[in-house]
Design an enzyme around this catalytic site. Structure first.
Site, PDB file in Angstrom:
ATOM      1  N   HIS A   1      24.178 -28.105 -10.037  1.00 28.98           N
ATOM      2  CA  HIS A   1      23.534 -26.898 -10.573  1.00 28.98           C
ATOM      3  C   HIS A   1      24.325 -26.344 -11.756  1.00 28.98           C
ATOM      4  O   HIS A   1      23.747 -25.900 -12.756  1.00 28.98           O
ATOM      5  CB  HIS A   1      23.439 -25.824  -9.485  1.00 28.98           C
ATOM      6  CG  HIS A   1      22.441 -26.118  -8.414  1.00 28.98           C
ATOM      7  ND1 HIS A   1      21.135 -26.460  -8.682  1.00 28.98           N
ATOM      8  CD2 HIS A   1      22.561 -26.105  -7.054  1.00 28.98           C
ATOM      9  CE1 HIS A   1      20.492 -26.647  -7.537  1.00 28.98           C
ATOM     10  NE2 HIS A   1      21.333 -26.447  -6.548  1.00 28.98           N
TER      11      HIS A   1
ATOM     12  N   HIS B   1      23.582 -28.330 -14.753  1.00 22.01           N
ATOM     13  CA  HIS B   1      22.225 -28.078 -15.244  1.00 22.01           C
ATOM     14  C   HIS B   1      22.277 -26.904 -16.221  1.00 22.01           C
ATOM     15  O   HIS B   1      21.597 -26.899 -17.261  1.00 22.01           O
ATOM     16  CB  HIS B   1      21.300 -27.760 -14.065  1.00 22.01           C
ATOM     17  CG  HIS B   1      19.861 -28.022 -14.345  1.00 22.01           C
ATOM     18  ND1 HIS B   1      18.916 -28.146 -13.355  1.00 22.01           N
ATOM     19  CD2 HIS B   1      19.175 -28.167 -15.497  1.00 22.01           C
ATOM     20  CE1 HIS B   1      17.731 -28.368 -13.889  1.00 22.01           C
ATOM     21  NE2 HIS B   1      17.853 -28.378 -15.182  1.00 22.01           N
TER      22      HIS B   1
ATOM     23  N   TYR C   1      13.316 -27.665  -0.689  1.00 20.91           N
ATOM     24  CA  TYR C   1      14.489 -28.509  -0.452  1.00 20.91           C
ATOM     25  C   TYR C   1      14.060 -29.925  -0.063  1.00 20.91           C
ATOM     26  O   TYR C   1      14.667 -30.909  -0.482  1.00 20.91           O
ATOM     27  CB  TYR C   1      15.362 -27.905   0.655  1.00 20.91           C
ATOM     28  CG  TYR C   1      16.231 -26.765   0.185  1.00 20.91           C
ATOM     29  CD1 TYR C   1      17.420 -27.003  -0.488  1.00 20.91           C
ATOM     30  CD2 TYR C   1      15.862 -25.439   0.418  1.00 20.91           C
ATOM     31  CE1 TYR C   1      18.218 -25.963  -0.923  1.00 20.91           C
ATOM     32  CE2 TYR C   1      16.657 -24.394  -0.013  1.00 20.91           C
ATOM     33  CZ  TYR C   1      17.838 -24.652  -0.680  1.00 20.91           C
ATOM     34  OH  TYR C   1      18.618 -23.613  -1.122  1.00 20.91           O
TER      35      TYR C   1
ATOM     36  N   GLU D   1      26.544 -28.584  -5.606  1.00 23.07           N
ATOM     37  CA  GLU D   1      26.570 -27.323  -6.355  1.00 23.07           C
ATOM     38  C   GLU D   1      27.038 -27.536  -7.794  1.00 23.07           C
ATOM     39  O   GLU D   1      26.572 -26.864  -8.717  1.00 23.07           O
ATOM     40  CB  GLU D   1      27.463 -26.299  -5.647  1.00 23.07           C
ATOM     41  CG  GLU D   1      26.966 -25.872  -4.272  1.00 23.07           C
ATOM     42  CD  GLU D   1      25.589 -25.225  -4.289  1.00 23.07           C
ATOM     43  OE1 GLU D   1      25.166 -24.746  -5.359  1.00 23.07           O
ATOM     44  OE2 GLU D   1      24.932 -25.196  -3.233  1.00 23.07           O
TER      45      GLU D   1
ATOM     46  N   GLU E   1      16.148 -27.999  -6.975  1.00 20.94           N
ATOM     47  CA  GLU E   1      17.177 -28.681  -6.184  1.00 20.94           C
ATOM     48  C   GLU E   1      17.270 -30.177  -6.489  1.00 20.94           C
ATOM     49  O   GLU E   1      18.272 -30.817  -6.157  1.00 20.94           O
ATOM     50  CB  GLU E   1      16.902 -28.493  -4.686  1.00 20.94           C
ATOM     51  CG  GLU E   1      16.996 -27.056  -4.197  1.00 20.94           C
ATOM     52  CD  GLU E   1      18.384 -26.465  -4.356  1.00 20.94           C
ATOM     53  OE1 GLU E   1      19.362 -27.229  -4.294  1.00 20.94           O
ATOM     54  OE2 GLU E   1      18.489 -25.238  -4.543  1.00 20.94           O
TER      55      GLU E   1
END
Length: 683
Positions: free
Chosen positions: A473, A476, A610, A470, A498
């Site tokens: 992310h 990102h 995913y 996580e 992902e």
């Protein structure tokens, strides 16, 4: 963390919200947007340009995000029921309004005129061209170009779908179910977990939140206890069954109006995979490769189950039940690898893991973090005392060179909070009209175990992997630097989004990093080498069954969204799981799809992503990082070619820029099949 706090160029979001100001913010946005769009529509046809049409709309929406999005986020984390309800209602209202504005024919024509002007002038850079193309494409995908009666019908259907999706997610967020177990029924469950369960009379109250229910799945020796827990969990939001049925039916109507064979083809038309045939071929090919491996692992589990039932005096049972999978996955790993998840957990206190993971990201991506002081001057107050704010800076040559944005961490479970782990790219970044920067804000929500009276908050290794994922992310969002907020950070194709985070999971299986992020909660010692080796070996153990479970979710999603017939969704859920995941519920049909929040939360006809993105993740790690995982040079290359550009160019172009070639599935298959088969052979 450094003692000094360099003041960022902008203050963090202000988290004092009431139901009234959430409502007022959305109403003001709607009023201002109507005014802007009316002005654009009133421009004479020959005077519509990229700047006064496309750019103006983009800047308006970007600025509005800063005032609106924090209030909409509070439906997932606020303790105030009134705030949560207002947030949900505002979300619905905003989504419905968005559908109306995107259906405006006068704005569509203005965009077409601006496109014609831009072609004649030929002055747009690649991101500006991409923005205009996407804004026009969005409207075509929402019915512009169709006759008015079809557009009106489509708007009505899409509005209804959005409302149902919000209702479905709210039921998941606010689920308050629980089970009561006697002490005898909890035999095998670690004492540390039981200590965290409140008592109701002489029984323990176990909610369906992850820290409560997962220890039952994994450790309860009594099969009946596990059966009650698993089937209870499957039915925890059973009221969502008819909601999902209606959503799927309405999505079929959307696809039909827009001229697509099915809803999956409509969704996939703008993703990397492009169509449902490509996705189904990918999933079925992977199923063919994984099923023999899964069958071998199932045989191992059943042999172990036979031993356990004989040891503990349970009646023979030669089936692998849904409620057996996690129990025997854990037990098989413990016995074959001498890897006790509870023992490993003692080395991962939250107080050690979280700052160490932040430190790994700091080194790898050349960034620095500063906790935002909780005072009026710095704005570090949050929606809950558990949530913490960080200011994040670019850090080059020992200096903080540029502010990147704010990051919030809300890590512990509580009632009415989002029940899983996720990151919200709450406020995107973009380049303002004056050339300055508007900075992003990201929020990570997780549900790590809380401390017990005898032990601090501890994390299983799987929790460590999830947290690391996580955070990928989050970065990102923080490391992206695009011209327009439309393309910022994770605003990429859903079947690529992902991949960066999946790639970063690899650091959780590297011996040096495992050593650095571990510290026994009593002795302070790092993980011993033998445990580290067992953890590393476990990466590829039982991956057949694990990935068949992921395939089941992907195939269920795609089947719902490609079928022309009305499907008994609960029967499909249970039958497909048995066929693909190789586990049974002994004929009990409970609609677990009622809690499959991904299917309404942006991953409808997209859960395959995913697994699809794992191909890219494996290639990126093996090619760029495997030989020097902590190389700042490689980290900066990754930042520049993947994180920085966000969705401002095609994802395949970003991969080619990083890898030096188009990606292949070689690394993925080597890791998934070669590693798993090789480890199984050694054991």
């Amino acid at each position: 963390m450094p003692a000094t706090y360099p003041k960022p160029p902008t203050a963090p979001p202000h988290w004092v919200y009431t139901p009234k100001n959430i409502e007022t913010n959305v109403e003001s946005y709607i009023t201002d947007t109507d005014k802007l769009l009316d002005q654009i529509a009133a421009l004479p046809q020959g005077q519509r340009t990229f700047d006064n049409t496309v750019r103006r709309m983009a800047f308006h929406d970007s600025a509005a995000d800063k005032g609106i999005e924090p209030g909409l986020f509070l439906q997932y984390v606020s303790q105030d029921e009134g705030v949560r309800n207002a947030s949900v209602d505002a979300d619905k209202k905003l989504q419905e309004y968005g559908l109306k504005t995107i259906a405006r024919e006068d704005i569509y024509q203005a965009l077409l005129d601006a496109e014609a002007d831009a072609k004649a002038e030929n002055k747009l850079n690649s991101e500006e061209q991409r923005l205009m193309d996407r804004m026009i494409r969005d409207r075509k995908r929402n019915g512009l170009g169709l006759e008015k009666s079809k557009r009106d019908e489509l708007l009505k259907i899409q509005t209804k779908i959005m409302g149902l999706e919000v209702d479905f997610q709210r039921a998941c967020n606010e689920e308050k179910g629980f089970l009561l177990f006697t002490e005898e029924e909890l035999v095998g469950v670690p004492e540390a977990a039981i200590e965290g369960y409140p008592k109701e009379g002489d029984k323990y109250k176990v909610t369906y939140k992850t820290p409560d229910i997962v220890p039952i799945f994994q450790y309860a020796d009594n099969p009946e206890t596990r059966r009650r827990a698993q089937l209870g969990y499957e039915g925890k939001t059973i009221q969502n069954v008819p909601v999902l049925e209606e959503i799927i039916e309405l999505r079929k109507q959307v696809a039909d109006i827009l001229g697509f064979e099915n809803f999956a083809d409509y969704i996939l038309d703008i993703k990397m995979a492009k169509d449902s045939k490509t996705v189904m071929d990918f999933l079925n090919d992977l199923r063919t490769k994984l099923t023999p491996l899964g069958e071998a692992e199932k045989k191992n589990f059943l042999e172990l189950k036979k031993e356990v039932h004989k040891e503990k005096g349970y009646a023979p049972d030669d089936e692998l039940n849904l409620w057996d999978y996690r129990y025997y996955d854990r037990l098989w790993t413990e016995r074959k690898l001498a890897l006790d998840d509870e023992k490993v957990k003692e080395y991962f206190p939250v107080s050690k893991v979280v700052p160490t993971i932040l430190d790994i990201y700091k080194q790898l991506l050349s960034v620095q973090f500063y906790p935002v002081p909780r005072d009026e001057e710095h704005g570090g107050n949050t929606w809950h005392n558990d949530a913490e704010a960080y200011a994040v800076w670019d850090h080059q040559d020992g200096k903080d060179t540029e502010f990147l944005g704010y990051m919030y961490l809300d890590l512990f479970p509580r009632e009415n909070k989002y029940g899983h782990a996720a990151v919200w790219g709450l406020i995107p970044g973009w380049t303002k009209e004056d050339g300055g920067r508007s900075y992003p804000t990201v929020c990570m929500v997780a549900n790590l175990a809380k401390p017990t009276p005898k032990r601090p908050a501890l994390m299983k290794h799987s929790d460590v992997v999830t947290f690391f994922h996580e955070m990928g992310h989050a970065f990102h969002g923080l490391c992206s630097r695009t011209q327009f907020s439309r393309f910022h950070g994770t605003h990429v194709a859903r079947d690529f989004v992902e991949a960066p985070s999946q790639m970063l999971e690899n650091w959780c299986w590297l011996p040096e990093q495992l050593k650095s992020m571990s510290s026994h909660y009593e002795t302070g010692e790092s993980l011993p080498d033998d445990l580290i080796q067992s953890i590393v070996k476990s990466k590829n153990v039982n991956q057949g069954l694990f990935n068949l479970r992921q395939l089941f979710f992907g195939l269920y999603d795609m089947t719902l969204h490609t079928s022309k017939e009305n499907i008994d969704q609960t029967k499909l859920w249970c039958d497909l799981r048995k066929d693909v995941s190789l586990v049974t519920t002994k004929g009990e049909y409970i609609g677990g799809q009622s809690g499959f929040a991904h299917i309404v939360g942006g991953y409808g006809a997209g859960y395959y992503g995913y697994l699809y993105s794992l191909v890219f993740a494996a290639d990126m790690f093996e090619t760029v990082f495997s030989k020097a995982p902590m190389s700042p040079e490689n980290g900066m290359k990754y930042r520049n070619e993947i994180l920085k550009v966000g969705g401002s160019r095609d994802e395949m172009d970003s991969l080619v820029a990083l890898l030096g070639r188009k990606p292949t599935n070689d690394a993925f298959l080597r890791d998934l099949l070669g590693g798993a088969e090789g480890e199984a052979a050694r054991l």
